[in-house]
Write an enzyme that holds these catalytic residues in place. Structure first.
Site, PDB file in Angstrom:
ATOM      1  N   HIS A  46     -38.171 -73.512  47.318  1.00 31.46           N
ATOM      2  CA  HIS A  46     -38.724 -74.828  47.676  1.00 31.46           C
ATOM      3  C   HIS A  46     -38.231 -75.952  46.763  1.00 31.46           C
ATOM      4  O   HIS A  46     -38.266 -77.121  47.140  1.00 31.46           O
ATOM      5  CB  HIS A  46     -40.249 -74.762  47.671  1.00 31.46           C
ATOM      6  CG  HIS A  46     -40.922 -75.801  48.510  1.00 31.46           C
ATOM      7  ND1 HIS A  46     -40.334 -76.997  48.866  1.00 31.46           N
ATOM      8  CD2 HIS A  46     -42.160 -75.824  49.084  1.00 31.46           C
ATOM      9  CE1 HIS A  46     -41.173 -77.706  49.606  1.00 31.46           C
ATOM     10  NE2 HIS A  46     -42.279 -77.015  49.756  1.00 31.46           N
TER      11      HIS A  46
ATOM     12  N   ASP B 127     -31.065 -75.675  67.634  1.00 29.85           N
ATOM     13  CA  ASP B 127     -30.384 -74.984  68.736  1.00 29.85           C
ATOM     14  C   ASP B 127     -29.098 -74.339  68.221  1.00 29.85           C
ATOM     15  O   ASP B 127     -28.160 -75.032  67.835  1.00 29.85           O
ATOM     16  CB  ASP B 127     -30.075 -75.999  69.848  1.00 29.85           C
ATOM     17  CG  ASP B 127     -29.367 -75.380  71.043  1.00 29.85           C
ATOM     18  OD1 ASP B 127     -29.083 -74.170  71.028  1.00 29.85           O
ATOM     19  OD2 ASP B 127     -29.081 -76.135  72.002  1.00 29.85           O
TER      20      ASP B 127
END
Length: 459
Positions: A166, A382
């Site tokens: 993170h 995508d």
């Protein structure tokens, strides 16, 4: 508000983990993280997951191969991800851009996407098998910064799972990287948004000076950051807030809060119900830490393509008695003010505080951390098979301690309605009280909690 289904069991066959390095040589250099990036509260791994349906137009294409090749190409542009973190003087984190690569796991599962059910939501069954924790890979220093597993399903769909250090990026930052991988997988020669490092833009000033109040970094008496009684028998539920539930809660807002955001409304509601459910003593201080994306606060704006952490743990605090005895609008107002406190100067002040106070962890005792990923666009990535059926956090919580945090995640219910999913973890008896409180709130009923001596109503 049914319990999250976890009865599905399946087997995953994994290949040996491999390192995927940039497809071309990249610079060997040292890049400092910002003073927002390397605070103690971000030194953990965060998992994300995406589920994809089979697309007949992609027949014959192997998602594992397509994505592995796209990652190598994308890492040419995002080469710091292929490096390793080192710690310098003052606990300052620096990426050594070694080009070693990220961990990649190829896998197959004997399960179909349909078997996961109509409403995909965390926690997912067998999710540790879908994002395998390679032994020795999970450290913050001197370890790979990304771990990615692509799992083929029996229906020819697939699952993309990612674990991120993170300190490197927040949700918008990692989505930017994933979007780039998707573009490369679909044939692009370069990402449409080129990555920008420039972490110096969020470094502390010289000399550092704390100009704002940061109660989120109050000093704790001990290192213990657990704020609820964690037992082995934790209950997990995912609550769906659709248009009906949100409008019901909004009806109770006073005129000046009618336009509050859905995030503010749901955060206040969960915080209040959770505090009652935990039987918090009326005099005890309780806090909600709102993770606020500060990208829009900077003037001039941060460069397009900046993929570091740009958020604040803005805190709303009060006593349990005031939170639970006052109308819901009281909690909404506290959350709204906490969010509004985050400005460019606030972010500069946080950076300076990190240097002055040695990069402290946010205050955990009595705190509840809420992160909104509804606008992060995880579901829009995508890789050639279209948008994901679910895209977002793999677990319902931030960090390693159960019950002290949650995400607000976009999703659909079994009727196909769009809304916000909020995964909750609480000890079993507290969960029963939580559900009762929330049901009463949504039905505008009054409930008396005898043990905590609160008379709670939704008004």
């Amino acid at each position: 508000m049914a319990p999250t289904p976890t009865s599905l069991v399946f087997k995953v066959r994994r290949c040996k983990p491999e390192l995927v390095a940039p497809a071309k040589p990249t610079p060997h250099e040292f890049k400092q993280l910002s003073d927002i990036d390397d605070q103690e509260g971000l030194r953990f791994q965060i998992p994300m997951i995406q589920f994809y349906k089979y697309d007949p137009l992609m027949k014959g294409r192997d998602p594992v191969r397509v994505i592995r090749e796209a990652l190598a190409k994308t890492l040419v542009f995002y080469y710091p991800f292929a490096g390793r973190l080192r710690e310098g003087p003052g606990r300052k984190l620096v990426v050594e851009c070694t080009g070693e690569g990220i961990i990649f796991i190829e896998a197959d599962a004997d399960v179909t996407l349909e078997q996961f059910g109509d409403s995909l939501q965390p926690p997912f069954p067998c999710w540790e098998e879908l994002l395998f924790d390679v032994p020795g890979s999970g450290g913050i220093l001197n370890c790979p910064l990304l771990l990615i597993q692509v799992t083929r399903l029996k229906c020819d769909g697939f699952i993309f799972a990612l674990r991120l250090n993170h300190t490197m990026s927040d949700a918008p930052g990692v989505v930017q990287f994933m979007m780039a991988v998707g573009e490369m997988a679909r044939g692009a020669s370069a990402p449409s948004i080129l990555p920008v490092w420039q972490r110096h833009l969020l470094q502390a000033r010289d000399p550092p000076r704390v100009t704002c109040t940061h109660r989120e970094y109050d000093e704790m008496v001990a290192d213990n950051i657990i704020s609820i009684p964690v037992d082995d028998n934790m209950a997990h539920r995912t609550i769906f807030f659709g248009p009906t539930e949100v409008s019901t809660l909004r009806r109770f807002m006073p005129h000046h809060l009618k336009q509050c955001s859905t995030f503010e409304l749901l955060t206040a509601c969960i915080w209040r119900c959770r505090t009652i459910a935990l039987h918090t003593k009326p005099h005890e201080e309780v806090r909600v830490l709102c993770i606020v994306n500060a990208r829009a606060k900077f003037d001039p704006p941060l460069p397009t393509g900046y993929y570091g952490n740009v958020f604040a743990f803005s805190v709303a605090l009060t006593t349990a008695g005031k939170l639970c005895e006052n109308p819901l609008g009281y909690a909404v107002e506290l959350v709204k003010k906490a969010k509004d406190n985050v400005t460019e100067e606030y972010m500069r002040s946080v950076s300076d505080l990190m240097v002055i106070k040695g990069r402290p962890h946010f205050y955990g005792v009595g705190s509840y951390v809420v992160s909104n990923v509804a606008r992060a666009r995880f579901g829009e990535v995508d890789y050639g098979w279209g948008k994901s059926v679910y895209g977002g956090p793999a677990k319902g919580e931030v960090g390693a301690i159960p019950g002290v945090s949650c995400f607000q995640i976009p999703g659909k219910n079994s009727k196909g309605e769009n809304g916000i999913m909020v995964p909750i973890s609480l000890p079993v008896q507290a969960m029963e009280r939580f559900v009762k409180q929330l049901d009463c709130l949504l039905k505008d009923q009054q409930v008396t909690d005898k043990k905590s001596k609160f008379i709670v109503s939704s008004l």
